[in-house]
Design a protein around this motif. Structure first.
Motif, short mmCIF file in Angstrom:
data_model
loop_
_atom_site.label_atom_id
_atom_site.label_comp_id
_atom_site.label_asym_id
_atom_site.label_seq_id
_atom_site.Cartn_x
_atom_site.Cartn_y
_atom_site.Cartn_z
N ASP A 29 0.84 -1.20 0.00
CA ASP A 29 0.00 0.00 0.00
C ASP A 29 0.88 1.26 0.00
OD1 ASP A 29 -2.42 -1.36 0.00
OD2 ASP A 29 -2.46 -1.51 2.18
N SER A 86 -3.33 5.69 -1.34
CA SER A 86 -3.58 6.17 -2.71
C SER A 86 -3.58 5.04 -3.72
CB SER A 86 -2.51 7.20 -3.10
OG SER A 86 -1.22 6.62 -3.06
N GLY A 87 -3.08 3.89 -3.36
CA GLY A 87 -3.04 2.76 -4.29
C GLY A 87 -2.08 1.73 -3.75
N ARG A 88 -1.81 0.75 -4.56
CA ARG A 88 -0.88 -0.30 -4.16
C ARG A 88 0.21 -0.43 -5.21
NH1 ARG A 88 -1.96 -4.27 -0.83
NH2 ARG A 88 -1.13 -5.85 -2.24
N THR A 89 1.40 -0.80 -4.74
CA THR A 89 2.48 -0.95 -5.71
C THR A 89 2.13 -2.03 -6.73
OG1 THR A 89 3.60 -2.51 -4.24
CG2 THR A 89 4.26 -0.20 -4.10
N ASP A 138 -0.97 -2.70 -7.63
CA ASP A 138 -2.12 -2.23 -8.42
C ASP A 138 -1.69 -1.12 -9.36
OD1 ASP A 138 -3.88 -3.93 -7.32
OD2 ASP A 138 -4.87 -2.48 -6.03
N MET A 139 -0.47 -0.64 -9.13
CA MET A 139 0.01 0.47 -9.94
C MET A 139 0.14 0.02 -11.39
SD MET A 139 3.48 2.69 -9.40
CE MET A 139 4.57 1.38 -9.98
N ASN A 164 3.55 5.88 -14.20
CA ASN A 164 2.88 5.17 -13.10
C ASN A 164 1.49 5.75 -12.88
OD1 ASN A 164 5.30 3.84 -12.82
ND2 ASN A 164 5.97 5.04 -11.06
N PHE A 220 -2.32 5.16 -10.86
CA PHE A 220 -3.16 4.45 -9.91
C PHE A 220 -4.63 4.71 -10.26
CE2 PHE A 220 0.71 5.17 -7.40
CZ PHE A 220 0.95 3.87 -6.97
N SER A 222 -7.02 5.14 -8.42
CA SER A 222 -7.60 6.17 -7.55
C SER A 222 -7.40 7.58 -8.12
CB SER A 222 -7.00 6.09 -6.15
OG SER A 222 -5.59 6.24 -6.20
#
Length: 435
Positions: A300, A322-325, A327-328, A335, A337, A339
């Protein structure tokens, strides 16, 4: 506060407590979990070498694959006869991870979730509807036990059957709601379709988590349901919900630092970053008995919010995730995200907060198409108005992400709703998907 003796501890006292609990945790995992004994030996460090909180950075990281490879019970630090509850991840990205809780773990979890609910303004007089899923997922039972520990009236409805959810909200005099934020919006939409304005109900607060959500989505939820919407945070490998929570000031999530040490690291160098700088969130548990974790990389993305909160709690705060590595999305070297896209969309009048990002290949290049629902009040046969709206959405997203994207406006309710975590990305790039 539910436990002010901990939640408002002086920093020096808190760090002394953390160090005492950290040492005990390290001794326990070294003695009882072969993986940790091997990892510590490989790193050339013994639990007794840790004499300060700063020494924590000398320890190796734990990652999700460690839990997967130990499936099902290899990471347990307590004998199975002492484990009274098992939860597990969904396994949507691979082998499920299994976590076990002793009776003491369940007891502490209930306290932390009671803290979370009090952060949202809950009291024993509230009626709390738990619309998180029950079962192996930690969300439902986590909120459930916290609500009962607080002494509130608890309605364990779980997810699904949304019209029934609305009816229960109305008939049972519900004042607090626990759900994923996307499902909270669906409940609000469904209520309006049923001719029930949620703002006329006694509902006054909600605790929402289990998926990244934006500030604009918070505003939509608060406006639709007429409530205070609080962001909560947790993950099954560390505990479940109850790891951190916003208070009513909504200026970051207070980490329950008497039970967890939080670090923010650079995901590339793996070195800690200063407070205020964004990076990957890492947790070490301090009181877990069933399955303690040391320097667990959550994937995260967040940062420590500097300063103290007006609520009086002294625990450090995490910025909204803000996101996940993992999920990026890396799109043409940029990059991205999901979001970020949500933040843009929820600020544009005329579109609904429901979207899906579809990634394909156009030749060798990544192609991004964002499917966006128009708001119900927009007539779908007004071609000129729709085209103007489409251009606006495309320009705003392109400006925010610094990459060009295509936008497809779709009719209201045409994007599949979720009763749990919303599926925002459809990545077809490795499946032969072409534009």
């Amino acid at each position: 506060m539910y436990q002010p003796q901990y939640e408002a501890m002086e920093r020096a006292d808190l760090e002394a407590l953390q160090l005492e609990r950290l040492k005990a945790t390290l001794e326990r995992v070294y003695a009882s979990v072969p993986l940790y004994q091997r990892m510590f030996d490989d790193a050339g460090i013994k639990p007794s070498d840790v004499r300060s909180l700063a020494d924590l950075t000398r320890l190796p990281f734990t990652v999700k694959d460690d839990l997967r490879s130990a499936y099902p019970y290899g990471m347990f630090a307590a004998p199975l006869r002492d484990i009274v509850r098992v939860h597990a991840s969904s396994g949507t990205t691979g082998q499920i991870t299994v976590v076990g809780y002793t009776r003491g773990d369940i007891d502490r979890w209930a306290d932390l979730m009671a803290r979370t609910l009090v952060c949202a303004g809950a009291t024993p007089d509230d009626v709390i509807q738990v619309s998180y899923g029950y079962g192996l997922f930690t969300g439902g039972l986590g909120v459930h036990y916290g609500s009962e520990r607080l002494g509130a009236t608890t309605i364990p409805i779980s997810g699904g059957n949304t019209k029934r959810q609305v009816q229960v909200l109305k008939d049972f005099g519900v004042t607090g709601l626990g759900a994923t934020p996307s499902y909270a919006l669906l409940i609000g939409e469904t209520a309006l379709e049923m001719g029930i304005d949620p703002k006329t109900l006694p509902l006054r607060f909600g605790v929402f988590g289990a998926e990244p959500w934006s500030e604009n989505m918070r505003r939509q939820i608060e406006e639709t349901l007429g409530i205070v919407a609080i962001d909560i945070y947790g993950l099954s490998e560390v505990l479940g919900p109850g790891v951190a929570s916003e208070c009513v000031h909504k200026c970051g999530l207070h980490v329950n630092e008497d039970h967890f040490i939080v670090e923010i690291i650079d995901p590339h160098t793996l070195e800690p970053v200063p407070d205020g700088e964004q990076g990957e969130v890492v947790f070490t548990t301090l009181t877990k008995e069933g399955i303690p974790v040391v320097r667990y990389r959550t994937r995260d993305i967040s940062r420590i919010v500097p300063g103290r909160c007006a609520c009086g709690r002294t625990f450090r705060r995490l910025e909204r995730i803000s996101g996940r590595t993992d999920d990026m999305l890396i799109i043409r070297g940029v990059n991205v995200f999901p979001s970020q896209i949500e933040q843009v969309l929820t600020g544009i009048p005329g579109v609904a907060p429901h979207y899906q990002v579809v990634l394909t290949k156009r030749g060798v290049m990544d192609h991004v198409e964002v499917h966006v629902e128009v708001a119900p009040e927009i007539a779908f046969d007004e071609v000129k108005a729709l085209e103007a709206l489409r251009r606006t959405v495309a320009q705003e997203i392109t400006s925010a992400l610094a990459i060009s994207i295509d936008v497809k406006l779709v009719e209201p309710k045409s994007i599949q709703r979720s009763e749990g975590k919303a599926k925002r990305v459809l990545d077809l790039r490795n499946e032969g998907g072409t534009a």
